[in-house]
Motif scaffolding. Structure first.
Motif, PDB file in Angstrom:
ATOM      1  N   GLU D  61       0.836  -1.210   0.000  1.00 42.11           N
ATOM      2  CA  GLU D  61       0.000   0.000   0.000  1.00 42.11           C
ATOM      3  C   GLU D  61       0.868   1.256   0.000  1.00 42.11           C
ATOM      4  O   GLU D  61       0.661   2.190  -0.774  1.00 42.11           O
ATOM      5  CB  GLU D  61      -0.920   0.041   1.236  1.00 42.11           C
ATOM      6  N   SER D  64       2.826   1.683  -3.225  1.00 39.89           N
ATOM      7  CA  SER D  64       1.952   2.213  -4.270  1.00 39.89           C
ATOM      8  C   SER D  64       1.710   3.704  -4.072  1.00 39.89           C
ATOM      9  O   SER D  64       1.740   4.491  -5.031  1.00 39.89           O
ATOM     10  CB  SER D  64       0.618   1.451  -4.244  1.00 39.89           C
ATOM     11  N   THR D  77      -1.836  -0.803  -5.653  1.00 44.06           N
ATOM     12  CA  THR D  77      -1.326  -1.811  -4.719  1.00 44.06           C
ATOM     13  C   THR D  77      -1.254  -3.205  -5.344  1.00 44.06           C
ATOM     14  O   THR D  77      -0.289  -3.944  -5.140  1.00 44.06           O
ATOM     15  CB  THR D  77      -2.233  -1.869  -3.472  1.00 44.06           C
TER      16      THR D  77
END
Lengths: 285, 285, 285, 285
Positions: D61, D64, D77
């Motif tokens: 996460e 990303s 993600t």
């Protein structure tokens, strides 16, 4: 102290078992005594089983034939996953049409590659002044060539032409009788790699690709998660660390490489911890 | 960029020179052309010289005979210091009367040990069931035995009986012609050591004992400090790092192992820094 | 099985003894109990003794002061031979006037180099944008700097400027109490060397230069051959293999690194064979 | 000589691309300039892409989020496969309820494991006298702890209690600016492993498990064979050898670790041969 469990009590909690071959199912003397009853038990219970072996000297067909010839009819070709299969897959993908794989090993070890349509040339037959068609090289078996001549010839071949080199069996040595060992092709490959300063591609446990191959095969037969599989082996540095890393449970058996009196010390000093320790993979009927 | 100096301008500032043999005085083709005039210069200037070689395949007498036979009469036996001499000294100290040294190598390589009264047995002739008299083992030469059979036999000998093992030449490989190399006995010893997980005793550059041997020899001829000696070699990882560490000045020559176009990169990447770089050790008369 | 001999019966056959320090004469708790009576015995018998230590954190003067302060007045400065002395000799030979040695370690470890007129600069005080005067680098002690910051700074210093790098203590770790160990400067040097891909100069047992230094010191006191000297140590991989290789007899004591219950296994698995095994170097009076 | 091809001409023949992150998509300065147009091209052509990174310091996460924050909204993600994910999977399988993973790293690196319900304890907070609940250990990040104190504490923890140890990033070092590098957690793990003599479990390229993870992800999106995938990376020893071995085609880009002037030499000396060499992964729009 080391708590040793009965293999029966361990294996019955799994739907799939992966067996190492040498030291688990067989030894230099032949099949491990009474191992046949283990497979009868597994069949009875509906537990699936596969054999994972660092062996590139023979095809899965021939490996299976050995078991069948020794009375284990259930070890059919489709039950066997070998590092030689990974080597073959590699060359099938990477070799261009018309080109050949040079190799160190027996004709039999090369024959397996040829059944897949690959061209091979033994190091003995390679002409160092004409390497146009030799695109890759494979370390297949420690027999079938003259070490004095052909190890040096391999080194000079790989100095002359840069190519992908595959070591199809990562083992450094193997037992030949109760007391003695022999250098395996993986040990010879280490020598050549060190002298060249190059980096070879190695197939075989503990590398994940070997376990992935077996897992994919198992998935064809049953829908299963990795942690529902038991990996059974006699060697901490290949079977057990590789199985642990792949997310499987592992059982170290004391019928091969790891002697009962040394097991606790080896586990402690290596930091490689099997889920279980069992005397052997034999389940007396 | 690399500043290359003339060997004449370098060497004239020293009272003693140590020469590496291969790549400096000789190559696979024979003597380095015109190297004779270097020794005429040294004689004229009263600079003392010695040859330090990682060679245990021949006695200093035989090594000297080669130079004399090629026209370098000044390289007498007493000018030659070899790793084989260190191995012999070791066995003279450590071997008990009546016992023998097992070895891998030619009969000639063992003959040198025998001239000092040591008993030797080739691996080919050792009976693994009767090792009472075999007290030590030596890796002497890469020739004189069957690699397929005798490397494995050596491994099983050393598994059966724990003994001092000497590697009398640390080199991993050596050039056999303009393009090709061959595995040296030091490379085979590495393979065996790795498979056994044992620790062998190694003699030869860059180890300090080799330089100490030569320094003691020089001290018999002249009162000299280490930093008044020039070590001349073609290999950063043996001659130069060993010479530097021993407190000598060092000259890297580009007539052997280290190619002119690679010298600057090799020095930078290895962090091994010769005091000087010279094209060769030749001083044109 | 391992035959353990009394140290008194072993040592009385030698004219000179070399002692390792840690694990033989002292431990993390102070002097080995009753070791003083050993030196009384040696004095009485006229056996000469010297201490060989892989220690570059302190000068021989300070090392001696520790023994004297603990009641061993006989361990005077001239009895002590340390790897730090070899490092100092190296820099005295190789460093050009006006230049400095950068270092990792305490101010005390550098102070010793400075007593010999060498200039030193702690890694903390080095300006990476002005390295003109930094000619060499030394790994001296694992204390005296911030590992997070200064190990990385050392790596980038040695990437910026190619120089001779000396590791003045080859030990990888050392005991800090009955159970715990600490990374030694030799271990940190390994990390840096591996990341740089360079080759450092290492001083300390088992390297021959350490034993040669002590042998030269002994020769100032007595005319002696190497095999008339006994090397006493607690570590197979430094004291014993180094002593054997240098041509001395060796005694492994079980008061330090090598535990009594592991000694036989360690000797067998390593192939490093001491001439004798003794419980400790203590000779009860 | 090395034939450099345009990345556009290479990539358009594949249905799926795997990208290494550092040196390919980003550098210490941020995104590689114009890399955004590459992804526009891939989207236009319907070529699927994934990012494979040896990073265990952050969750997918967060990784990303960095790309999105720098203008690459397409790196969601689900496009990211990290070695940290493999570490998390391992602990999810192997850790027993109520037990915790000790770790070296930042709180952020551990937080990712905790999102999966795992309990973690930083080495700083571990009480060496109460290890009952610490079942495994992880090397997560090179920041977040005091190297002087906590590396030694880790060593003594692992001496006290035998447990599975995971190195969640195999990289030895990483660039921090144009000239300088920093030791990565994989380098620190090597130091600890060597001192302990134990064997850790490593996740990250070139290990097959990393490529298998990405391949499984790709199979969720498209039915594809391995040799229909292109692996793009800047490092021969991780991206390229790993990609080759997994059966993919590989493109070495010269925008990171492998400098254009060194590429041909590195390929020759390592024997690691990319299918293609491209200047960078940038496709100018």
């Amino acid at each position: 102290m080391l708590r040793v469990k009965s293999f029966r009590n361990v294996v019955r909690n799994y739907k799939v078992v992966f067996f190492d071959a040498f030291g688990v199912l067989k030894s230099h003397r032949g099949l491990i005594p009474n191992i046949k009853s283990t497979f009868e038990y597994l069949e009875r219970k509906g537990i699936l089983y596969y054999v994972l072996t660092n062996d590139s000297s023979r095809s899965p067909e021939e490996l299976s034939r050995w078991y069948v010839g020794h009375g284990l009819e259930c070890i059919t070709t489709d039950k066997i996953l070998s590092s030689g299969m990974l080597a073959m897959e590699f060359f099938q993908t990477k070799l261009h049409d018309g080109n050949a794989v040079g190799y160190l090993g027996t004709r039999a070890s090369a024959h397996y590659l040829e059944t897949a349509g690959l061209k091979t040339v033994s190091i003995c037959d390679i002409d160092l002044d004409n390497l146009d068609h030799i695109e890759s090289f494979a370390f297949l078996d420690d027999e079938g060539f003259d070490w004095n001549v052909d190890i040096n010839k391999t080194i000079n071949l790989l100095r002359k032409k840069n190519m992908n080199v595959v070591v199809a069996n990562t083992d450094k040595n193997y037992p030949i009788n109760k007391n003695d060992i022999s250098v395996a092709i993986g040990g010879l490959a280490d020598l050549v790699e060190k002298i060249l300063g190059k980096k070879f591609i190695r197939f075989g446990k503990p590398d994940a690709q070997m376990f992935a191959l077996a897992y994919e095969r198992a998935l064809q037969d049953i829908d299963i998660k990795r942690n529902e599989i038991l990996m059974v082996g006699d060697t901490l540095f290949t079977d057990i660390i590789g199985g642990n890393k792949f997310g499987m449970d592992t059982a170290l058996v004391l019928s091969g490489n790891t002697l009962p009196e040394m097991a606790a010390v080896r586990i402690k000093s290596s930091g490689i911890i099997p889920t279980y320790v069992c005397e052997s993979a034999v389940i007396e009927s």
